[in-house]
Design a protein around this motif. Structure first.
Motif, PDB file in Angstrom:
ATOM      1  N   HIS A   1      12.881  -7.869  -7.262  1.00 56.23           N
ATOM      2  CA  HIS A   1      13.549  -6.543  -6.898  1.00 56.23           C
ATOM      3  C   HIS A   1      12.832  -5.388  -7.920  1.00 56.23           C
ATOM      4  N   THR A   2      11.661  -5.595  -8.437  1.00 53.47           N
ATOM      5  CA  THR A   2      10.893  -4.353  -9.037  1.00 53.47           C
ATOM      6  C   THR A   2       9.683  -4.275  -8.332  1.00 53.47           C
ATOM      7  N   GLU A   3       9.201  -2.939  -8.452  1.00 52.31           N
ATOM      8  CA  GLU A   3       7.853  -2.892  -7.812  1.00 52.31           C
ATOM      9  C   GLU A   3       6.791  -3.771  -8.778  1.00 52.31           C
TER      10      GLU A   3
ATOM     11  N   ARG B   1      11.773   3.636  -4.102  1.00 54.15           N
ATOM     12  CA  ARG B   1      12.262   3.132  -5.607  1.00 54.15           C
ATOM     13  C   ARG B   1      13.481   3.869  -5.963  1.00 54.15           C
ATOM     14  N   GLY B   2      14.051   2.744  -6.706  1.00 54.78           N
ATOM     15  CA  GLY B   2      15.446   3.164  -7.422  1.00 54.78           C
ATOM     16  C   GLY B   2      15.293   3.352  -8.672  1.00 54.78           C
ATOM     17  N   PRO B   3      16.412   3.195  -9.458  1.00 60.17           N
ATOM     18  CA  PRO B   3      16.232   3.482 -11.138  1.00 60.17           C
ATOM     19  C   PRO B   3      15.464   2.295 -11.541  1.00 60.17           C
TER      20      PRO B   3
ATOM     21  N   GLY C   1       0.816  -1.285  -0.079  1.00 58.91           N
ATOM     22  CA  GLY C   1       0.053  -0.143   0.152  1.00 58.91           C
ATOM     23  C   GLY C   1       0.848   1.306   0.021  1.00 58.91           C
ATOM     24  N   LEU C   2       2.164   1.016   0.014  1.00 58.98           N
ATOM     25  CA  LEU C   2       3.178   2.178  -0.162  1.00 58.98           C
ATOM     26  C   LEU C   2       4.255   1.910  -1.005  1.00 58.98           C
ATOM     27  N   HIS C   3       4.111   0.785  -1.405  1.00 62.48           N
ATOM     28  CA  HIS C   3       5.423   0.332  -2.402  1.00 62.48           C
ATOM     29  C   HIS C   3       5.762   1.297  -3.654  1.00 62.48           C
ATOM     30  N   TRP C   4       4.806   1.890  -3.957  1.00 62.31           N
ATOM     31  CA  TRP C   4       5.087   2.712  -5.200  1.00 62.31           C
ATOM     32  C   TRP C   4       5.712   4.241  -4.803  1.00 62.31           C
ATOM     33  N   ARG C   5       5.876   4.351  -3.477  1.00 61.09           N
ATOM     34  CA  ARG C   5       6.431   5.686  -3.125  1.00 61.09           C
ATOM     35  C   ARG C   5       7.717   6.025  -3.389  1.00 61.09           C
TER      36      ARG C   5
ATOM     37  N   ILE D   1      13.070  -1.899  -6.559  1.00 58.03           N
ATOM     38  CA  ILE D   1      12.943  -1.782  -5.176  1.00 58.03           C
ATOM     39  C   ILE D   1      14.209  -1.535  -4.409  1.00 58.03           C
ATOM     40  N   ARG D   2      14.162  -0.353  -3.697  1.00 60.56           N
ATOM     41  CA  ARG D   2      15.281  -0.455  -3.040  1.00 60.56           C
ATOM     42  C   ARG D   2      15.107  -1.056  -1.526  1.00 60.56           C
ATOM     43  N   TRP D   3      15.453  -2.326  -1.421  1.00 58.75           N
ATOM     44  CA  TRP D   3      15.221  -3.128  -0.217  1.00 58.75           C
ATOM     45  C   TRP D   3      16.031  -2.713   0.920  1.00 58.75           C
ATOM     46  N   ASP D   4      17.046  -2.030   0.674  1.00 61.12           N
ATOM     47  CA  ASP D   4      17.761  -1.477   1.772  1.00 61.12           C
ATOM     48  C   ASP D   4      16.645  -0.299   2.820  1.00 61.12           C
TER      49      ASP D   4
END
Lengths: 301, 509, 343
Positions: C205-207, B371-373, B363-367, B377-380
């Motif tokens: 690793h991606t949205e 986000r990286g390039p 529910g906030l994963h698109w913020r 997803i920036r898991w860190d």
């Protein structure tokens, strides 16, 4: 002209046997809520083992029964995994299809020593009951029609059929009334596979008289298509099987007729059963609805 | 001479595998030929008790006697054989079969392979229907029939099996007022034929009208049994709701601000096509907790789903901070400042197979923060976020990589609250936020909701736990059959009045 | 890499158990049919792993089935049963042949595979999203339609004028270079492995991958979490289509000596179905699929040796494969075995 009509009729009736048997069987199984996509493999293995039984005993009818028996065993395997162990319904079918390809291809070479194809000797093939100059009609055609009618009657007019359908539509309701959901589902699955087995044996011990590793040629899947096309109804499956059988024959006829080939390639005729099923399932022409609990393992809370 | 009760249940205890104590030693007895009401709020244990009597569940402890003889039921079939049948709240009918076949299923009368004698069954059923003076079409597929008729078929199903005791679970929940009247006629007829009826309900007026005696349960315990003639709705309400020791929460008085959420004449349909929410209008202001109390099944779920973008709005408007958000999908709503603690944490609030860290961004994963390039997803960052949530809200986890299903209910709920709060919303929906949650986590969550309200957020609280709503809300409404029975301030209303409202009766002195 | 160790060992052991059972049942059938199981299996393993040639053939056989396995695996992770890889492979191969014959380079060939794959798999995707059509039914029907349509194209539209048993060949400039001379192992294998790695990165690793996986676990939670399930379905099919399309393309671009589709599509037939087994044994995980694909490739590669040296028909490996898939369909395999062993 008459010759063409009669030979087409006989051709269609013969081709429809494995299709109708499998469709009727699949209908019963799915009406009880069990999906089985392994009929392709069941047909193939029953054709193989049916031929062996016929040759060993010298009696084609033992071959047919043997094929049904093998189908029954495969049905028990599927039923055990899906009904009792609550496993996925699709994966075991995929496994059975793969297994059949291997067993039959391996078996042809291992048992008869020939590569790829084995002709079943004519003396162990089922004798036709009507012989015309344009083709002969096998008693299996009549048996198939009888089975379809009988199955329809049991499914829709008897308590057994009522319970089978209840178990596939709303297993909780049936369970609450003391009906053993698992038992009915298991028996329905076995019945379905048994009929498919009979259909498979028909192909080797009667109709085509050969055993090859490509024998089923998608008929298991066409039968499933027919089942959907017929709205999970054995009588309609009879009619549908005839239509599909007709097209099965038609594509062969187109293939051997160069003038027709120029207008419509036989391959396109061959896609028709699948295309039509797809259109029906997409609800474009009328709506058919599978049994509500079809494909879902049932667990009591 | 005291007649032997037809049903007697002694010392029934039911503890579910997850530890919930649904029944804590209940005694229940029913006289032959009476209509006996079983009254209580959600979670009181009424349905559980009856499921045990009808053979669907096994008691952890306790005995059941039918006509003085001890019995042990292994399945509903056993109970039926002893003359006990139950009509559930959620029908067990085969949609595509007609009424006749639904009724005779499993009892077709003869061998498996012989033809079903439809005519004979029809005769028998017609006789039954004539005796009872209600008619039901027997040859129409059940799915095409209105709910009231379906219920009659369920009743016929049990009567066809010669039950002596008929249990009905919230039978009027799905009926129109006229159908309720017709049902009551049937029940009186059955009583005159010597049948015994157990009537589970939370609706006071109906219980007063149709029952001979009433038993009240509360939180898994027997409160008492009274003769209906000798009691009043007020008294029953008091027994249902009771007075108990409750955690006192610090709630400084606060002046509420402007409306953040406005709901205008909202109409929402339920899963069966019925109207679940019938023209609700209310607002939730900044700095206040607006609570909605009521027995489950009165439209709360559909209301919340409609507001949070998970269900279609038939008519009316939902406005957030002045913007019309009617019908917008959840993603947009989250971006506009809404957060939602859903009532079902296992099947909606969390993906229990996934890790705590992965759940922390649902529910906030698109913020942009995560986000990286190239859409990576920036898991860190996610792990930092998850660690912070776990730390700040004292969520007890084996590790943030552990799957969410390894957490206790209370910690799962805290995780969800933590996550929703981290969205920095202006408006937050809390639906059954402490259901099935341990005491410590419950206290934590309730205090946090107050904190949000103190920080000028708008909180919409929906709870079947009346105490919770009373303590936390600045204003509250009681929902009944899709409408608000009243919007009041908790300190201005007595418990009896609330009990009455929950049972559908408007403020009466 | 994010790996959940405890959740990782159980599926791995279950796959190994299924493999062992497959091998055992195969041994029983062999013995029953008068062959020596020991001889057969030794010949199999030697043929596949006992020489550089064998290893090369193992990897080469693994190439297409890793890709088709990814199709099924991506579908499974999204909660879909995508068994349409088979038909997609045909079109991928055909498109690769056409495009490389127009523009003779590897990229165009791969592009052809990708394009054909996406286009063909868009069909079940649209049917599911717009009409709610069950993808098991639609992909099975479409596989058969693809077979006949492809057959027509192969026989009538792109036959090789010099050899009626084959289609036009992929021109030399568009072929994958062979890694080891004398074997069939080409750099197409690298494409498979890269595709698997890319799939892994996308999923974890991606949205988009996150949304696919959430949809696969729980559709209600997905919608609650702001995810559009229709978007997830479409992406799942498109990605799956790319994989199987590539499988077809890399087969014709990387399989000597013909670099073409032959004799009624026999040389590209069956990869889709094999891929399903590969994915199941690889637990629908891209990294597991790589190893599972190599294992199945080993079976294929060793089969010829088994036939030559032990006289066992090579279809025996299909029997083993079938048993493995049936076994893996049994839920809670390990727990079941534990119960049996305790008796």
């Amino acid at each position: 002209m008459i010759e063409a009509v009669i030979s087409t009729l006989i051709g269609a009736l013969t081709a429809m046997v494995p299709l109708v048997l499998t469709s009727v069987g699949a209908t019963v199984s799915e009406r009880a809520g069990v999906v089985n996509i392994g009929y392709e493999g069941i047909i193939l293995m029953s054709a193989f083992f049916g031929a062996i039984f016929a040759e060993i005993t010298g009696n084609p009818w033992i071959g047919l029964i043997g094929g049904a028996f093998v189908g029954m065993l495969l049905g028990m395997l599927h039923g055990f995994i899906t009904v009792y162990l609550k496993g996925d319904h699709v994966i075991p079918g995929i496994g059975v299809n793969l297994l059949a390809l291997g067993v039959v291809a391996f078996g042809i070479t291992a048992y008869w020593g020939t590569a790829g194809q084995h002709q079943v000797p004519t003396n162990v093939r089922v004798a036709p009951i009507i012989n015309t100059p344009y083709g002969s009609l096998s008693p299996m055609v009549l048996i198939t029609i009888a089975i379809a009618i009988l199955t329809h009657w049991v499914l829709f007019r008897t308590p057994l059929g009522l319970r089978i359908r209840a178990v596939g539509e709303n297993p909780e309701a049936a369970d609450a009334l003391g009906i053993n959901v698992e038992r009915y589902r298991f028996l329905a699955t076995v019945y379905g596979a048994m009929l498919a087995g009979l259909g498979g044996a028909f192909m080797s011990v009667d109709w085509l008289g050969t055993v090859t590793k490509q024998l089923s040629a998608g008929r298991g899947f066409i039968a499933l298509a027919n089942m959907v096309f017929s709205g999970w109804n054995p009588l309609r499956a009879l009619l549908g099987g005839f239509i599909f059988g007709f097209f099965d024959n038609l594509s062969v006829w187109v293939r051997t007729n160069p003038e027709i080939q120029r207008i419509v390639p036989w391959q396109f005729v061959a896609t028709l059963p699948y295309l039509v099923t797809l259109i029906i399932v997409a609800g474009i022409i009328g709506k058919v609805r599978p049994p509500k609990a079809d494909g879902k393992p049932y667990k009591r809370e | 001479m005291e007649e032997v009760p037809i049903i007697e249940m002694k010392g029934i205890v039911k503890i579910y595998p997850d530890g919930t104590k649904a029944l804590k030693g209940v005694d229940f007895s029913v006289k032959k030929g009476e209509i006996h009401g079983l009254l209580g709020e959600n979670g009181a244990g009424k349905t559980t008790l009856m499921k045990i009597l009808s053979g669907m569940l096994h008691p952890t402890e306790g005995k059941i006697f039918v006509n003085g003889k001890e019995v042990r039921f292994k399945s509903p079939a056993d109970a039926l054989a002893n003359g006990i049948g139950m009509v559930h709240q959620h029908f067990t009918l085969v949609d595509v079969f007609d009424g006749l076949h639904n009724i005779i299923l499993g009892m077709e009368g003869h061998g498996l392979f012989s033809k079903i004698d439809v005519e004979k069954a029809k005769e028998k059923l017609q006789k039954l229907m004539d005796e009872l003076n209600f008619q039901v079409p027997l040859d129409v597929p059940v799915e095409k029939l209105p709910v009231g008729v379906q219920q009659r078929i369920e009743i016929l199903k049990t009567l066809y099996r010669d039950v002596d005791v008929l249990i009905l679970d919230e039978p009027t929940a799905v009926l129109t007022p006229i159908e309720v009247k017709e049902l009551f006629e049937v029940l009186r007829k059955l009583k005159s034929q010597g049948k015994t009826i157990i009537f589970i309900s939370h609706k006071l007026r109906e219980v007063m009208e149709i029952t001979d005696r009433v038993t009240v349960l509360r939180k898994g315990e027997l409160i008492g049994t009274v003769n209906t003639r000798e009691t009043t709705p007020k008294e029953l309400a008091k027994m249902m709701v009771g007075r108990e020791v409750v955690l006192k929460i610090e709630k400084p008085p606060k002046e509420a601000g402007k409306p953040v959420l406005e709901v205008k004449d909202l109409w929402v349909k339920g899963d069966r096509g019925e109207d679940a929410v019938k023209g609700l209008t209310f607002e939730v202001r900044a700095g206040e907790i607006f609570g909605i109390a009521g027995v489950e099944g009165n439209g709360q779920t559909e209301l919340i789903e409609a507001i949070s973008g998970l269900r279609k709005v038939e008519k009316g408007k939902v406005i957030l901070n002045g913007k019309d958000i009617t019908g917008r999908p959840p993603r947009e709503l989250y971006d506009l400042g809404m957060a939602h603690i859903p009532e079902d944490r296992i099947h909606m609030g969390l993906v229990i197979e996934m890790s705590v860290a992965e759940n922390s961004i649902l529910g906030l994963h698109w913020r942009k923060a995560f986000r990286g390039p190239l859409g990576l997803i920036r898991w860190d960052k996610v792990k930092e976020h998850a660690a912070k949530l776990v730390r700040d809200f004292e969520v007890s986890v084996p590790s943030i990589e552990a799957p969410a299903k390894s957490l206790s209910g209370g910690n799962q709920q805290k995780l969800i609250v933590a996550r929703e709060v981290s969205k920095e919303p202006e408006f937050i929906i809390a639906s059954q936020p402490t259901r099935g949650v341990d005491v410590a986590s419950t206290e934590y969550i309730r205090n946090y909701l107050i904190k949000l309200r103190n920080e000028n957020k708008a909180v919409l609280l929906v709870s079947a736990d009346l105490d919770e709503v009373l303590q936390l809300s600045d204003r509250m409404a009681i929902i009944y059959e899709g409408k608000f029975v009243g919007i009041v301030k908790p300190e201005e209303v007595t418990e009896e009045q609330i009990g009455l409202m929950m049972g559908g009766i408007k403020n009466e002195s | 890499m994010r790996v959940d160790i405890k959740g990782f060992t159980k599926p791995l052991v279950e796959s190994l158990v299924a493999i062992v059972i497959g091998i055992l049942v195969g041994a029983i059938i062999l013995a029953f049919s008068g062959y020596s199981p020991a001889e057969a299996y030794i010949a199999l393993f030697n043929g596949a792993l006992g020489s550089k040639y064998g290893l090369a053939m193992t990897l080469s056989s693994a190439t297409p089935i890793i890709l088709t396995a990814l199709t099924f695996g991506i579908g499974a992770r999204t909660g879909l049963f995508n068994i349409g890889g088979e038909g997609t492979v045909y079109f991928g191969a055909i498109m690769a042949i056409i495009l490389t014959n127009l523009w003779g380079n590897v990229l165009m060939g791969l592009f052809g595979g990708i394009l054909a794959g996406m286009a063909w798999m868009a069909i079940p995707a649209i049917l599911k999203v717009l009409r709610g059509v069950n993808e098991v039914v639609s992909t099975i029907m479409l596989n058969w339609m693809a077979y006949f349509i492809a057959l027509y194209i192969v026989l009538q539209k792109i036959p090789n004028p010099e050899d009626p048993n084959k289609t036009l060949a992929v021109p030399v400039s568009a072929r994958f270079p062979i890694i080891m001379k004398g074997t069939e192992l080409s750099w197409a294998f690298a494409i498979s492995v890269i595709a698997a790695l890319i799939t892994y990165y996308i999923l974890w690793h991606t949205e988009l991958g996150y949304e696919l996986r959430v949809s696969g676990y729980n559709e209600r939670a997905a919608r609650y979490g702001g995810i559009n399930p229709k978007k997830a379905i479409i992406w799942s099919f498109l990605l799956g289509g790319i994989m199987s399309g590539l499988a077809g393309a890399t087969e014709v671009m990387g399989r000597p000596p013909s670099y073409a589709i032959s004799q009624g599509m026999a040389n590209i037939y069956g990869y889709g179905f094999d891929g399903i087994g590969v994915s199941l044994v690889g637990r629908n995980h891209p990294l597991g699929i790589i190893f599972s694909g190599i294992f199945f490739g080993m079976l294929r590669a060793g089969a010829t040796s088994m036939q030559i040296e032990a006289g066992v028909p090579l279809e025996m490996v299909k029997v083993v494969q079938g048993v493995i898939v049936v076994t893996i369909a049994i839920p809670g395999l390990l727990d079941l075995l534990k119960k049996v062993v305790r008796r």
